[in-house]
Design an enzyme around this catalytic site. Sequence first.
Site, PDB file in Angstrom:
ATOM      1  N   ARG A 138     -11.841  -6.886  14.959  1.00  0.00           N
ATOM      2  CA  ARG A 138     -11.941  -5.527  15.206  1.00  0.00           C
ATOM      3  C   ARG A 138     -12.733  -4.485  15.727  1.00  0.00           C
ATOM      4  NH1 ARG A 138      -8.522  -1.499  10.331  1.00  0.00           N
ATOM      5  NH2 ARG A 138      -7.156  -3.109  10.762  1.00  0.00           N
TER       6      ARG A 138
ATOM      7  N   HIS B 224      -1.881  -3.477  17.579  1.00  0.00           N
ATOM      8  CA  HIS B 224      -2.497  -3.919  17.071  1.00  0.00           C
ATOM      9  C   HIS B 224      -1.601  -5.504  16.277  1.00  0.00           C
ATOM     10  CE1 HIS B 224      -3.913  -3.886  12.308  1.00  0.00           C
ATOM     11  NE2 HIS B 224      -3.368  -3.079  11.838  1.00  0.00           N
TER      12      HIS B 224
ATOM     13  N   GLN C 188      -0.265  -6.311  12.235  1.00  0.00           N
ATOM     14  CA  GLN C 188       0.608  -5.497  12.128  1.00  0.00           C
ATOM     15  C   GLN C 188       2.261  -5.709  11.854  1.00  0.00           C
ATOM     16  OE1 GLN C 188      -0.495  -3.323   9.729  1.00  0.00           O
ATOM     17  NE2 GLN C 188       1.429  -2.671   9.062  1.00  0.00           N
TER      18      GLN C 188
ATOM     19  N   ASP D 255       2.512   6.181  11.729  1.00  0.00           N
ATOM     20  CA  ASP D 255       1.616   6.100  11.302  1.00  0.00           C
ATOM     21  C   ASP D 255       0.686   7.100  11.681  1.00  0.00           C
ATOM     22  OD1 ASP D 255      -0.991   4.614  12.105  1.00  0.00           O
ATOM     23  OD2 ASP D 255      -1.220   4.528  13.880  1.00  0.00           O
TER      24      ASP D 255
ATOM     25  N   CYS E 219       2.680   1.498   8.417  1.00  0.00           N
ATOM     26  CA  CYS E 219       1.464   0.832   8.374  1.00  0.00           C
ATOM     27  C   CYS E 219       0.108   1.230   7.930  1.00  0.00           C
ATOM     28  CB  CYS E 219       0.848   0.566   9.621  1.00  0.00           C
ATOM     29  SG  CYS E 219      -0.307   1.653  11.342  1.00  0.00           S
TER      30      CYS E 219
ATOM     31  N   ARG F 218       1.357  -8.403   5.465  1.00  0.00           N
ATOM     32  CA  ARG F 218      -0.068  -8.819   6.004  1.00  0.00           C
ATOM     33  C   ARG F 218      -0.396  -9.913   5.808  1.00  0.00           C
ATOM     34  NH1 ARG F 218      -2.735  -4.617   8.787  1.00  0.00           N
ATOM     35  NH2 ARG F 218      -3.908  -6.331   9.491  1.00  0.00           N
TER      36      ARG F 218
END
Length: 312
Positions: A104, A131, A134, A226, A266, A294
């Site tokens: 990340r 991402h 996700q 988001d 998310c 996830r």
Amino acid sequence: MTRHLRSLLDLSSADFQRIVALAQLVKSNPGDYREALKHRSIALMFSKPSTRTRVSFEVGIGQLGAQALFLTAGGKLGLQVGRGESHHDTAKVLSRYVDALVVRTFGQDHVDELAEHGTIPIVNALTDAYHPCQALADVLTMREHFGDIRGRKLVFVGPGNNVTHSLMLAGPRAGFDVVCACPEDLPPDGKVLARAQDDAAAAGTSVTLCADPVEAVRDASVIYADTWVSMGQEDEAAALKKRLASYQVDERLMSAAAEDAVFFHCLPAHRGDEVSEAVIDGPRSLIFDEAENRLHAQKALLLLLLGAEPWI
Ligand code: CP
Ligand code: NVA
């Protein structure tokens, strides 16, 4: 050849579908995979905060019988990369110790460089650009909820960002249409849009922009929000919030979508900004299923990347 998930561009439609199908199997029969990655080690190298990604990877890796190492890239006790050691050397060194690296970070170039110089699979656990993990979990959630998702429409409401980009690439790979309801001055990246539209044309789906959220959500099955302020954009927070004030997903917007429409986010969420409390805490919200998925989607991804399950 080492396989990576730098972004969803690394996955064909068949690869994408394989991960989601395996995630469904892993979710329903977790015991079958308890030792699938026994004696393996997987490192997580994070330069940004995380709740879901960190915990779901660490727990998932343990559930597959492997060892997880959480490494921060900065700070007093972080990796040397935080003091300027190159991604080139970091990739080569970590490749001598661990079997995969989950990253990340800010720049997509960090992930690309690690993949170029390492000899182990690199997984993008969020960059400023993408991402992908996700989006895999989100498609798993759509499948579980709707069954067949081909021909359905997902509308992302908010600023074009990393989550938007991955959803735009997921649509053509999973068979659903994507509409980005982004303000004209906060659009998704033009190159990602062009590539997503090419992929959609080949797949018989569509990826389009529509700055008017009410028009965008007509007949939509999934309304996706988001945060308006992504990690690293803290200095722009006030301006972004002002610009996006008319892009809140509220009950009025949900009622303009299809009758069976559901709400996705998310997380982390900001009630009263990108989504109203009534929507995010209401009966159409699937946010905690997305968060749970996830875990299952990433377990499936690691099984495939590390060769414990065959790709097609
Ligand atoms: N959705 C997501 O990636 O959450 P975290 O930032 O908590 O990992
Ligand atoms: N766009 C958000 C996603 C967080 C999971 C960010 O980058 O902060």
